[in-house]
Design a protein around this motif. Structure first.
Motif, PDB file in Angstrom:
ATOM      1  N   ILE A 180      19.656   7.653   5.220  1.00 52.50           N
ATOM      2  CA  ILE A 180      20.096   6.848   6.083  1.00 52.50           C
ATOM      3  C   ILE A 180      19.710   5.862   6.467  1.00 52.50           C
ATOM      4  CG2 ILE A 180      20.758   8.773   7.135  1.00 52.50           C
ATOM      5  CD1 ILE A 180      23.243   6.560   5.749  1.00 52.50           C
ATOM      6  N   LEU A 181      20.401   4.599   6.664  1.00 56.64           N
ATOM      7  CA  LEU A 181      20.598   3.975   8.549  1.00 56.64           C
ATOM      8  C   LEU A 181      22.296   3.538   8.162  1.00 56.64           C
ATOM      9  CD1 LEU A 181      18.518   2.556   9.333  1.00 56.64           C
ATOM     10  CD2 LEU A 181      18.759   0.452   7.898  1.00 56.64           C
ATOM     11  N   GLU A 182      22.894   3.976   9.379  1.00 56.50           N
ATOM     12  CA  GLU A 182      24.365   3.876   9.746  1.00 56.50           C
ATOM     13  C   GLU A 182      23.738   1.889  10.802  1.00 56.50           C
ATOM     14  OE1 GLU A 182      25.672   6.788  12.564  1.00 56.50           O
ATOM     15  OE2 GLU A 182      24.680   8.240  11.355  1.00 56.50           O
ATOM     16  N   VAL A 183      25.012   1.361   9.231  1.00 56.03           N
ATOM     17  CA  VAL A 183      25.454   0.305   9.516  1.00 56.03           C
ATOM     18  C   VAL A 183      26.725  -0.117   9.994  1.00 56.03           C
ATOM     19  CG1 VAL A 183      23.642  -1.259   8.358  1.00 56.03           C
ATOM     20  CG2 VAL A 183      25.273  -0.865   7.147  1.00 56.03           C
ATOM     21  N   GLY A 184      27.467   0.926  10.353  1.00 57.57           N
ATOM     22  CA  GLY A 184      28.562   0.587  10.166  1.00 57.57           C
ATOM     23  C   GLY A 184      29.682   1.792  10.913  1.00 57.57           C
ATOM     24  N   GLN A 212       0.379  -1.051  -0.023  1.00 60.55           N
ATOM     25  CA  GLN A 212      -0.320   0.125  -0.306  1.00 60.55           C
ATOM     26  C   GLN A 212       0.943   1.283   0.103  1.00 60.55           C
ATOM     27  OE1 GLN A 212      -3.408  -0.254  -0.321  1.00 60.55           O
ATOM     28  NE2 GLN A 212      -3.029  -2.097  -0.898  1.00 60.55           N
ATOM     29  N   TYR A 213       2.133   0.573   0.426  1.00 64.43           N
ATOM     30  CA  TYR A 213       3.206   2.634   0.885  1.00 64.43           C
ATOM     31  C   TYR A 213       4.060   2.701  -0.380  1.00 64.43           C
ATOM     32  CZ  TYR A 213       3.987   5.811   4.214  1.00 64.43           C
ATOM     33  OH  TYR A 213       3.942   7.301   4.920  1.00 64.43           O
ATOM     34  N   ARG A 214       4.385   1.462  -1.149  1.00 61.22           N
ATOM     35  CA  ARG A 214       5.199   1.846  -2.303  1.00 61.22           C
ATOM     36  C   ARG A 214       5.305   2.784  -2.920  1.00 61.22           C
ATOM     37  NH1 ARG A 214       7.460  -3.186  -3.656  1.00 61.22           N
ATOM     38  NH2 ARG A 214       9.085  -2.976  -5.208  1.00 61.22           N
ATOM     39  N   TRP A 215       4.683   3.982  -3.130  1.00 58.02           N
ATOM     40  CA  TRP A 215       4.940   5.178  -3.523  1.00 58.02           C
ATOM     41  C   TRP A 215       5.900   5.535  -3.134  1.00 58.02           C
ATOM     42  CZ3 TRP A 215       3.909   9.570  -1.114  1.00 58.02           C
ATOM     43  CH2 TRP A 215       3.557   9.671   0.186  1.00 58.02           C
ATOM     44  N   GLY A 216       5.984   5.641  -1.958  1.00 58.97           N
ATOM     45  CA  GLY A 216       7.286   6.797  -0.924  1.00 58.97           C
ATOM     46  C   GLY A 216       8.734   5.479  -0.487  1.00 58.97           C
ATOM     47  N   LEU A 217       8.573   4.426  -0.619  1.00 57.46           N
ATOM     48  CA  LEU A 217       9.723   3.646  -0.862  1.00 57.46           C
ATOM     49  C   LEU A 217      10.887   4.112  -1.721  1.00 57.46           C
ATOM     50  CD1 LEU A 217       7.501   1.462   0.548  1.00 57.46           C
ATOM     51  CD2 LEU A 217       8.327   2.703   2.171  1.00 57.46           C
ATOM     52  N   PRO A 218      11.864   3.926  -1.038  1.00 59.63           N
ATOM     53  CA  PRO A 218      13.322   3.731  -2.215  1.00 59.63           C
ATOM     54  C   PRO A 218      12.190   2.484  -2.935  1.00 59.63           C
ATOM     55  CG  PRO A 218      14.100   3.215   0.185  1.00 59.63           C
ATOM     56  CD  PRO A 218      12.405   3.651   0.014  1.00 59.63           C
ATOM     57  N   ALA A 219      14.080   2.266  -3.939  1.00 57.65           N
ATOM     58  CA  ALA A 219      13.271   1.211  -4.802  1.00 57.65           C
ATOM     59  C   ALA A 219      15.253   0.968  -5.100  1.00 57.65           C
ATOM     60  CB  ALA A 219      12.723   1.406  -5.736  1.00 57.65           C
ATOM     61  N   ARG A 220      16.003   1.976  -5.174  1.00 59.14           N
ATOM     62  CA  ARG A 220      17.393   1.454  -5.609  1.00 59.14           C
ATOM     63  C   ARG A 220      18.434   1.702  -3.862  1.00 59.14           C
ATOM     64  NH1 ARG A 220      18.631   2.958 -11.577  1.00 59.14           N
ATOM     65  NH2 ARG A 220      16.344   1.314 -12.250  1.00 59.14           N
ATOM     66  N   PHE A 221      19.284   0.949  -3.549  1.00 57.15           N
ATOM     67  CA  PHE A 221      20.334   1.296  -3.017  1.00 57.15           C
ATOM     68  C   PHE A 221      21.634   1.453  -2.618  1.00 57.15           C
ATOM     69  CE2 PHE A 221      20.292  -3.434  -2.713  1.00 57.15           C
ATOM     70  CZ  PHE A 221      21.329  -3.606  -2.787  1.00 57.15           C
ATOM     71  N   ALA A 222      22.647   2.159  -2.211  1.00 61.98           N
ATOM     72  CA  ALA A 222      23.993   1.556  -1.487  1.00 61.98           C
ATOM     73  C   ALA A 222      24.455   1.522  -0.720  1.00 61.98           C
ATOM     74  CB  ALA A 222      24.742   3.128  -2.008  1.00 61.98           C
ATOM     75  N   ALA A 223      25.311   0.028  -0.944  1.00 63.44           N
ATOM     76  CA  ALA A 223      26.218  -0.302   0.074  1.00 63.44           C
ATOM     77  C   ALA A 223      27.038  -0.053   0.448  1.00 63.44           C
ATOM     78  CB  ALA A 223      25.612  -1.764   0.656  1.00 63.44           C
ATOM     79  N   ILE A 224      27.846   0.285   1.583  1.00 61.81           N
ATOM     80  CA  ILE A 224      28.993   0.989   2.096  1.00 61.81           C
ATOM     81  C   ILE A 224      29.510   0.397   3.145  1.00 61.81           C
ATOM     82  CG2 ILE A 224      30.306   3.294   2.059  1.00 61.81           C
ATOM     83  CD1 ILE A 224      27.205   3.803   1.239  1.00 61.81           C
ATOM     84  N   GLY A 225      30.208   0.030   3.523  1.00 61.20           N
ATOM     85  CA  GLY A 225      31.541  -0.547   4.350  1.00 61.20           C
ATOM     86  C   GLY A 225      32.084  -1.964   4.352  1.00 61.20           C
ATOM     87  N   ASP A 226      32.396  -2.888   5.815  1.00 64.11           N
ATOM     88  CA  ASP A 226      33.063  -3.513   5.173  1.00 64.11           C
ATOM     89  C   ASP A 226      32.350  -4.895   4.294  1.00 64.11           C
ATOM     90  OD1 ASP A 226      31.936  -5.368   6.629  1.00 64.11           O
ATOM     91  OD2 ASP A 226      32.957  -4.737   8.443  1.00 64.11           O
ATOM     92  N   ALA A 227      33.948  -6.100   3.832  1.00 64.07           N
ATOM     93  CA  ALA A 227      32.761  -6.753   1.981  1.00 64.07           C
ATOM     94  C   ALA A 227      32.187  -7.686   3.112  1.00 64.07           C
ATOM     95  CB  ALA A 227      34.108  -7.426   2.425  1.00 64.07           C
ATOM     96  N   ALA A 228      32.243  -8.563   4.861  1.00 64.80           N
ATOM     97  CA  ALA A 228      30.493  -9.130   4.883  1.00 64.80           C
ATOM     98  C   ALA A 228      29.718  -8.075   5.324  1.00 64.80           C
ATOM     99  CB  ALA A 228      31.285  -9.297   6.612  1.00 64.80           C
ATOM    100  N   THR A 229      29.411  -7.333   5.345  1.00 59.64           N
ATOM    101  CA  THR A 229      28.262  -6.180   6.038  1.00 59.64           C
ATOM    102  C   THR A 229      28.018  -5.769   4.497  1.00 59.64           C
ATOM    103  OG1 THR A 229      28.849  -5.161   8.052  1.00 59.64           O
ATOM    104  CG2 THR A 229      28.067  -4.361   7.225  1.00 59.64           C
ATOM    105  N   THR A 230      28.181  -5.756   3.113  1.00 57.37           N
ATOM    106  CA  THR A 230      28.296  -4.923   2.345  1.00 57.37           C
ATOM    107  C   THR A 230      27.277  -6.690   1.334  1.00 57.37           C
ATOM    108  OG1 THR A 230      29.656  -5.331   1.005  1.00 57.37           O
ATOM    109  CG2 THR A 230      28.991  -3.020   2.311  1.00 57.37           C
ATOM    110  N   LEU A 231      27.866  -7.459   1.554  1.00 54.42           N
ATOM    111  CA  LEU A 231      27.568  -8.606   0.949  1.00 54.42           C
ATOM    112  C   LEU A 231      26.298  -8.635   1.762  1.00 54.42           C
ATOM    113  CD1 LEU A 231      28.449 -10.423  -1.028  1.00 54.42           C
ATOM    114  CD2 LEU A 231      29.806 -11.825   0.305  1.00 54.42           C
ATOM    115  N   SER A 232      26.047  -9.501   3.076  1.00 62.42           N
ATOM    116  CA  SER A 232      25.472  -9.276   4.108  1.00 62.42           C
ATOM    117  C   SER A 232      23.618  -9.264   3.543  1.00 62.42           C
ATOM    118  CB  SER A 232      25.322  -9.790   4.983  1.00 62.42           C
ATOM    119  OG  SER A 232      24.264 -10.253   6.055  1.00 62.42           O
TER     120      SER A 232
END
Length: 463
Positions: free
Chosen positions: A424-428, A317-337
């Protein structure tokens, strides 16, 4: 400083080319120096690091990793508790061995711990202090002390972590080698403190492995029994490495030293599909009956997909306001997972992935191959870069389509997310706008938490 164009391949329209510096100074660093492995020691219950380094070195390492990185706290032997020689000009000229000997003596008298690890900084490593000889004096008396050479010029805290774990194994744990215990596994997973979510991830991974019938030497964090688990390392049936490269050298060392096999799964599991696959692979390697592992997996999937079914109403129902593409920045394990989970479970498309842990060159082709097949029709060529100028140039050059981008990154990406009008979601490291106690993103339960964080961030930003 030379500039080389790096191709960012991805599923979708036109590929993006980003000009990324190959060498030069690092702006907005994303890890600590090798001495930062003092936090590896601090993550072991009832263990205390003793640092032989210049004044302020240890404080900067634990301040960056344990405070400004999700405010994780110091534990039994971290932050201001860790003793240090605070080597000065006197030690540079005359040597610091006597100062270290005095410090270790008084630390053993005044501080209560089951294990002490002496870590060196740049000064003693450069002037040639014989730290092993000093420590061996205490080892000869039965003191639980080991040493590790972690001068900052040797590498970052990923390098230091491997040095410290090997030092504890060789100088402390290997003396208790005994008969192999079927069903016991040594878990080598996130880098304590560098990964803000290491405590929660280890707790979930331990729960999952116990669920299929294994006993786990988790080694770090609240779920560890401390040094008794380290002493039990040689008796484990096998080692389990959950990272593209970190911990692999340790597992290979244990194989050479004790003839102990290891299972290397380069993608730490997040979400239903990945976690179920992970558990089946581990169960097969460990010789656990299919029915036993399958019953646990079925129960976990029932709960997990029950929550996902409820979430799907919001998602549709809320798809119109949600992201479709992302960037992942961090160590190899975090970005791959995270990339694997975002693609396979949420249907998101990677626009750019930047790996910032200074991955050893010999592991990069395998990491590229893993990113090339995130799913049957989605892949991307990751960029390896440590300097934030290069990282942000790659993100700015990515195609996020018409919707705001979702950035899995660090505090260093907050201003860029505002510039791109994204989420932005801080993951590292560093994660200075997160307070993390027991939260983790691994497994079934961690995935639900991650979904909540992603879409709470998205709708809050949209409001």
């Amino acid at each position: 400083m030379s500039i080389t164009p790096l191709q960012v391949r991805r599923s979708g329209p036109t590929p993006v080319v980003a000009d990324v510096p190959e060498e030069g100074p690092i702006e907005q660093v994303r890890y600590a120096c090798a001495l930062g492995a003092m936090q590896t020691v601090a993550a072991i219950p009832r263990a205390i690091p003793i640092t032989h380094c210049g004044p302020g070195c240890a404080d900067k390492q634990c301040g960056a990793l344990a405070f400004n990185n999700a405010y994780q706290g110091g534990g039994w032997g971290g932050l201001g508790v860790a003793p240090s020689t605070n080597a000065t000009q006197r030690e540079v000229i005359f040597g610091g061995e006597n100062r270290l000997r005095e410090l270790v003596t008084h630390t053993l008298e005044l501080m209560e711990a089951d294990l002490f690890v002496v870590l060196t900084g740049c000064i003693p490593d450069l002037i040639g202090d014989d730290v092993p000889a000093v420590v061996k004096e205490f080892q000869a008396k039965g003191a639980p002390v080991v040493y590790a050479g972690t001068g900052g010029f040797r590498g970052n805290n990923y390098t230091g972590h491997e040095v410290v774990t090997r030092a504890i194994i060789d100088q402390f744990a290997s003396t208790d080698a005994g008969p192999r215990e079927h069903g016991l596994v040594n878990l080598w997973a996130p880098l304590p403190y560098q990964d803000p979510f290491w405590r929660g991830d280890l707790a979930e991974l331990k729960r999952l492995l116990q669920g299929i019938g294994l006993r786990v030497n988790v080694l770090f964090g609240p779920g560890s029994a401390g040094v008794s688990e380290w002493r039990a390392i040689p008796r484990a049936q096998f080692n389990l490495v959950l990272s593209p490269w970190l911990g692999l050298a340790t597992a290979q060392h244990l194989e050479n030293k004790f003839g102990q096999p290891y299972l290397h799964l380069p993608v730490p599991p997040i979400g239903g599909r990945q976690t179920s696959e992970f558990l089946r692979q581990v169960a097969a390697f460990a010789g656990i009956p299919d029915a036993q592992a399958g019953a646990f997996i079925a129960a976990e999937e029932r709960d997990y997909y029950g929550y996902i079914e409820a979430f799907s109403e919001f998602y549709s129902q809320y798809r119109w306001g949600l992201p479709a593409r992302f960037a992942a920045i961090g160590d190899a394990a975090t970005t791959l997972s995270i990339s694997s989970f975002a693609v396979r479970q949420l249907g998101l498309v990677p626009a750019v992935v930047v790996i910032t842990d200074n991955t050893p060159p010999e592991h990069r082709d395998a990491i590229r191959a893993a990113f090339a097949k995130l799913d049957h029709d989605v892949g991307i060529e990751p960029v390896f870069a440590e300097d934030s100028y290069a990282v942000h140039a790659a993100i700015r050059g990515a195609d996020f389509g018409r919707k705001p981008p979702l950035i899995f990154g660090t505090t260093w990406e907050r201003d860029l997310a505002k510039e791109l009008r994204g989420f932005i979601l801080e993951v590292g490291f560093p994660a200075s706008y997160e307070v993390v106690l027991s939260r983790g993103y691994a497994g079934y339960r961690g995935a639900l938490t991650l979904i909540e964080r992603i879409y709470t961030t998205a709708i809050s930003r949209s409001a």
